[in-house]
Design a protein around this motif. Structure first.
Motif, PDB file in Angstrom:
ATOM      1  N   MET A   1     -46.387  14.121   4.420  1.00  0.00           N
ATOM      2  CA  MET A   1     -45.215  14.059   3.183  1.00  0.00           C
ATOM      3  C   MET A   1     -44.780  15.392   2.717  1.00  0.00           C
ATOM      4  O   MET A   1     -45.445  16.454   3.032  1.00  0.00           O
ATOM      5  N   ALA A   2     -43.719  15.299   1.960  1.00  0.00           N
ATOM      6  CA  ALA A   2     -43.192  16.521   1.559  1.00  0.00           C
ATOM      7  C   ALA A   2     -43.741  17.025   0.188  1.00  0.00           C
ATOM      8  O   ALA A   2     -43.922  16.191  -0.681  1.00  0.00           O
ATOM      9  N   SER A   3     -43.964  18.157   0.294  1.00  0.00           N
ATOM     10  CA  SER A   3     -44.444  19.103  -1.057  1.00  0.00           C
ATOM     11  C   SER A   3     -43.245  20.014  -1.519  1.00  0.00           C
ATOM     12  O   SER A   3     -43.075  20.837  -0.582  1.00  0.00           O
ATOM     13  N   PRO A   4     -42.868  19.754  -2.625  1.00  0.00           N
ATOM     14  CA  PRO A   4     -41.993  21.054  -3.072  1.00  0.00           C
ATOM     15  C   PRO A   4     -42.542  22.336  -3.352  1.00  0.00           C
ATOM     16  O   PRO A   4     -41.996  23.335  -3.366  1.00  0.00           O
TER      17      PRO A   4
ATOM     18  N   GLN B   1     -47.813  18.424  -5.658  1.00  0.00           N
ATOM     19  CA  GLN B   1     -46.747  17.728  -6.249  1.00  0.00           C
ATOM     20  C   GLN B   1     -46.377  16.751  -5.363  1.00  0.00           C
ATOM     21  O   GLN B   1     -45.142  16.377  -5.192  1.00  0.00           O
ATOM     22  N   ILE B   2     -47.062  16.200  -4.421  1.00  0.00           N
ATOM     23  CA  ILE B   2     -46.616  15.134  -3.375  1.00  0.00           C
ATOM     24  C   ILE B   2     -46.875  13.740  -4.015  1.00  0.00           C
ATOM     25  O   ILE B   2     -45.916  12.996  -3.895  1.00  0.00           O
ATOM     26  N   ILE B   3     -47.808  13.590  -5.231  1.00  0.00           N
ATOM     27  CA  ILE B   3     -47.791  12.497  -5.775  1.00  0.00           C
ATOM     28  C   ILE B   3     -48.199  13.102  -7.289  1.00  0.00           C
ATOM     29  O   ILE B   3     -48.504  14.371  -7.490  1.00  0.00           O
ATOM     30  N   GLU B   4     -47.529  12.045  -8.155  1.00  0.00           N
ATOM     31  CA  GLU B   4     -47.569  12.472  -9.379  1.00  0.00           C
ATOM     32  C   GLU B   4     -49.067  12.546 -10.127  1.00  0.00           C
ATOM     33  O   GLU B   4     -49.899  11.591  -9.608  1.00  0.00           O
TER      34      GLU B   4
ATOM     35  N   LEU C   1     -43.759   6.204   1.979  1.00  0.00           N
ATOM     36  CA  LEU C   1     -44.728   5.128   1.491  1.00  0.00           C
ATOM     37  C   LEU C   1     -44.072   3.892   1.798  1.00  0.00           C
ATOM     38  O   LEU C   1     -45.038   2.727   2.179  1.00  0.00           O
ATOM     39  N   ASP C   2     -42.681   3.544   1.698  1.00  0.00           N
ATOM     40  CA  ASP C   2     -42.190   2.214   1.985  1.00  0.00           C
ATOM     41  C   ASP C   2     -42.633   2.041   3.510  1.00  0.00           C
ATOM     42  O   ASP C   2     -42.458   0.877   3.806  1.00  0.00           O
ATOM     43  N   ARG C   3     -42.201   3.126   4.382  1.00  0.00           N
ATOM     44  CA  ARG C   3     -42.275   2.934   5.514  1.00  0.00           C
ATOM     45  C   ARG C   3     -43.690   2.596   6.099  1.00  0.00           C
ATOM     46  O   ARG C   3     -43.733   2.005   7.325  1.00  0.00           O
ATOM     47  N   ALA C   4     -44.567   2.994   5.350  1.00  0.00           N
ATOM     48  CA  ALA C   4     -46.063   2.627   5.657  1.00  0.00           C
ATOM     49  C   ALA C   4     -46.327   1.286   5.745  1.00  0.00           C
ATOM     50  O   ALA C   4     -47.322   0.891   6.237  1.00  0.00           O
TER      51      ALA C   4
ATOM     52  N   ALA D   1     -38.320  11.324  -3.536  1.00  0.00           N
ATOM     53  CA  ALA D   1     -37.514  10.572  -3.081  1.00  0.00           C
ATOM     54  C   ALA D   1     -37.878  10.254  -1.494  1.00  0.00           C
ATOM     55  O   ALA D   1     -37.872   9.177  -0.889  1.00  0.00           O
ATOM     56  N   LEU D   2     -38.104  11.254  -0.683  1.00  0.00           N
ATOM     57  CA  LEU D   2     -38.391  11.442   0.662  1.00  0.00           C
ATOM     58  C   LEU D   2     -39.717  10.671   0.605  1.00  0.00           C
ATOM     59  O   LEU D   2     -40.072   9.640   1.692  1.00  0.00           O
ATOM     60  N   ASN D   3     -40.557  11.090  -0.276  1.00  0.00           N
ATOM     61  CA  ASN D   3     -42.122  10.547  -0.242  1.00  0.00           C
ATOM     62  C   ASN D   3     -42.126   9.091  -0.549  1.00  0.00           C
ATOM     63  O   ASN D   3     -42.841   8.275   0.181  1.00  0.00           O
TER      64      ASN D   3
END
Length: 153
Positions: free
Chosen positions: A45-48, A128-131, A33-36, A27-29
């Protein structure tokens, strides 16, 4: 030695993230990306997996956006980024000089896309920042075409 490497930012502890942590990071990422599209002020970006932020430059964020919007070839990613940059009047720099030509901008973006697909994408997926990209093999095949100059940016 581990403390020094971690403190210097060369490594981070990893964990098996919970489903909740993965969803919160996604959700944060998505927000980042929308803000970009309106700002270049988000640099991480957030990494779990690391439970922290990972530096992701604005151009890389745009590449990720292109993939998330279904762009499945290096040329499509480069064109997506060029269309965005052109719409806001931005141009790339080469040797400190602004590149004005569309073809030269696309060529430089294509070089960056190739590096992203080869090096950054696998790392961002592992963190896991991107799928994971379902058709990563076809992206890599397309990358070879673009990198060899045979593609049509």
């Amino acid at each position: 030695m581990l403390t020094v490497l971690t403190g210097a930012g060369f490594m981070s502890p990893a964990q098996q993230p919970s489903g909740k942590a993965i969803e919160q990071c996604r959700a944060l990422n998505r927000h980042i990306l929308d803000r970009a599209l309106v700002s270049m002020d988000m640099h991480h970006m957030a990494s779990p997996v690391t439970a922290g932020g990972i530096a992701v430059p604005h151009m890389t964020q745009l590449f990720i956006r292109a993939l998330s919007e279904g762009k499945r070839s290096p040329d499509a990613v480069a064109n997506y980024v060029w269309d965005f940059l052109d719409s806001i009047g931005e141009r790339l720099l080469k040797d400190g000089n602004r590149i004005e030509s569309k073809n030269e901008n696309l060529k430089q973006i294509g070089i960056s896309v190739s590096k992203f697909l080869k090096f950054d994408r696998p790392l961002l997926e592992a963190l896991q920042i991107i799928e994971p990209c379902v058709n990563a093999a076809s992206l890599m095949r397309g990358q070879k075409v673009m990198a060899s100059g045979a593609g049509s940016p």
